[in-house]
Scaffold this motif. Structure first.
Motif, PDB file in Angstrom:
ATOM      1  N   SER A  60       0.876  -1.172   0.000  1.00 54.60           N
ATOM      2  CA  SER A  60       0.000   0.000   0.000  1.00 54.60           C
ATOM      3  C   SER A  60       0.910   1.218   0.000  1.00 54.60           C
ATOM      4  O   SER A  60       2.057   1.161   0.441  1.00 54.60           O
ATOM      5  CB  SER A  60      -0.923   0.010   1.217  1.00 54.60           C
ATOM      6  OG  SER A  60      -0.178   0.193   2.392  1.00 54.60           O
ATOM      7  N   ILE A  61       0.399   2.321  -0.509  1.00 60.96           N
ATOM      8  CA  ILE A  61       1.178   3.554  -0.567  1.00 60.96           C
ATOM      9  C   ILE A  61       0.551   4.562   0.380  1.00 60.96           C
ATOM     10  O   ILE A  61      -0.633   4.878   0.273  1.00 60.96           O
ATOM     11  CB  ILE A  61       1.219   4.127  -1.993  1.00 60.96           C
ATOM     12  CG1 ILE A  61       1.825   3.103  -2.951  1.00 60.96           C
ATOM     13  CG2 ILE A  61       2.005   5.435  -2.015  1.00 60.96           C
ATOM     14  CD1 ILE A  61       1.742   3.515  -4.411  1.00 60.96           C
ATOM     15  N   GLY A  62       1.341   5.054   1.315  1.00 60.74           N
ATOM     16  CA  GLY A  62       0.905   6.111   2.212  1.00 60.74           C
ATOM     17  C   GLY A  62       0.049   5.625   3.368  1.00 60.74           C
ATOM     18  O   GLY A  62      -0.421   4.496   3.397  1.00 60.74           O
ATOM     19  N   ASP A  63      -0.132   6.518   4.309  1.00 58.87           N
ATOM     20  CA  ASP A  63      -0.911   6.177   5.494  1.00 58.87           C
ATOM     21  C   ASP A  63      -2.381   5.953   5.167  1.00 58.87           C
ATOM     22  O   ASP A  63      -3.028   5.088   5.743  1.00 58.87           O
ATOM     23  CB  ASP A  63      -0.751   7.228   6.582  1.00 58.87           C
ATOM     24  CG  ASP A  63      -1.123   8.639   6.144  1.00 58.87           C
ATOM     25  OD1 ASP A  63      -1.159   8.898   4.918  1.00 58.87           O
ATOM     26  OD2 ASP A  63      -1.378   9.479   7.020  1.00 58.87           O
ATOM     27  N   LYS A  64      -2.924   6.663   4.181  1.00 61.19           N
ATOM     28  CA  LYS A  64      -4.318   6.467   3.811  1.00 61.19           C
ATOM     29  C   LYS A  64      -4.502   5.098   3.151  1.00 61.19           C
ATOM     30  O   LYS A  64      -5.503   4.427   3.380  1.00 61.19           O
ATOM     31  CB  LYS A  64      -4.788   7.590   2.914  1.00 61.19           C
ATOM     32  CG  LYS A  64      -4.899   8.914   3.639  1.00 61.19           C
ATOM     33  CD  LYS A  64      -5.255  10.051   2.723  1.00 61.19           C
ATOM     34  CE  LYS A  64      -5.251  11.369   3.428  1.00 61.19           C
ATOM     35  NZ  LYS A  64      -3.953  11.796   3.934  1.00 61.19           N
ATOM     36  N   GLY A  65      -3.544   4.680   2.337  1.00 57.07           N
ATOM     37  CA  GLY A  65      -3.594   3.351   1.724  1.00 57.07           C
ATOM     38  C   GLY A  65      -3.557   2.259   2.783  1.00 57.07           C
ATOM     39  O   GLY A  65      -4.231   1.238   2.664  1.00 57.07           O
ATOM     40  N   ALA A  66      -2.776   2.479   3.829  1.00 57.33           N
ATOM     41  CA  ALA A  66      -2.703   1.517   4.943  1.00 57.33           C
ATOM     42  C   ALA A  66      -4.053   1.383   5.626  1.00 57.33           C
ATOM     43  O   ALA A  66      -4.497   0.287   5.953  1.00 57.33           O
ATOM     44  CB  ALA A  66      -1.642   1.945   5.933  1.00 57.33           C
ATOM     45  N   LEU A  67      -4.730   2.503   5.827  1.00 61.50           N
ATOM     46  CA  LEU A  67      -6.039   2.474   6.482  1.00 61.50           C
ATOM     47  C   LEU A  67      -7.072   1.744   5.616  1.00 61.50           C
ATOM     48  O   LEU A  67      -7.916   1.014   6.144  1.00 61.50           O
ATOM     49  CB  LEU A  67      -6.512   3.891   6.801  1.00 61.50           C
ATOM     50  CG  LEU A  67      -5.709   4.614   7.863  1.00 61.50           C
ATOM     51  CD1 LEU A  67      -6.153   6.067   7.978  1.00 61.50           C
ATOM     52  CD2 LEU A  67      -5.815   3.904   9.204  1.00 61.50           C
TER      53      LEU A  67
END
Length: 72
Positions: A60-67
């Motif tokens: 995933s890319i970035g903290d939003k992708g992780a969420l």
């Protein structure tokens, strides 16, 4: 799984990381020993056998992708 693996994992303060450009890989905790021994190995996962034609490693890319991944 050997609990010593969890005790020896390096942790880092992420306050200085650009969270929009971090790449994260998620896996079952049972895979940690294999990743430590072999690195990330491209595979076609059980849930993707009828969808994927080639082996891959997903991030995933970035903290939003992780969420988004955590929510699914």
């Amino acid at each position: 799984m050997n609990n010593d693996v969890l005790l020896n994992i390096n942790t880092h303060d992420i306050s200085s990381i650009d969270l929009d450009n971090v790449f994260l890989h998620y896996t079952n905790i049972q895979n940690l020993n294999s990743i430590i021994d072999n690195g990330l190995v491209p595979k076609i996962g059980i849930n993707a056998k009828v969808i994927e034609k080639s082996k891959k490693i997903f991030f995933s890319i970035g903290d939003k992708g992780a969420l988004v991944i955590m929510d699914s």
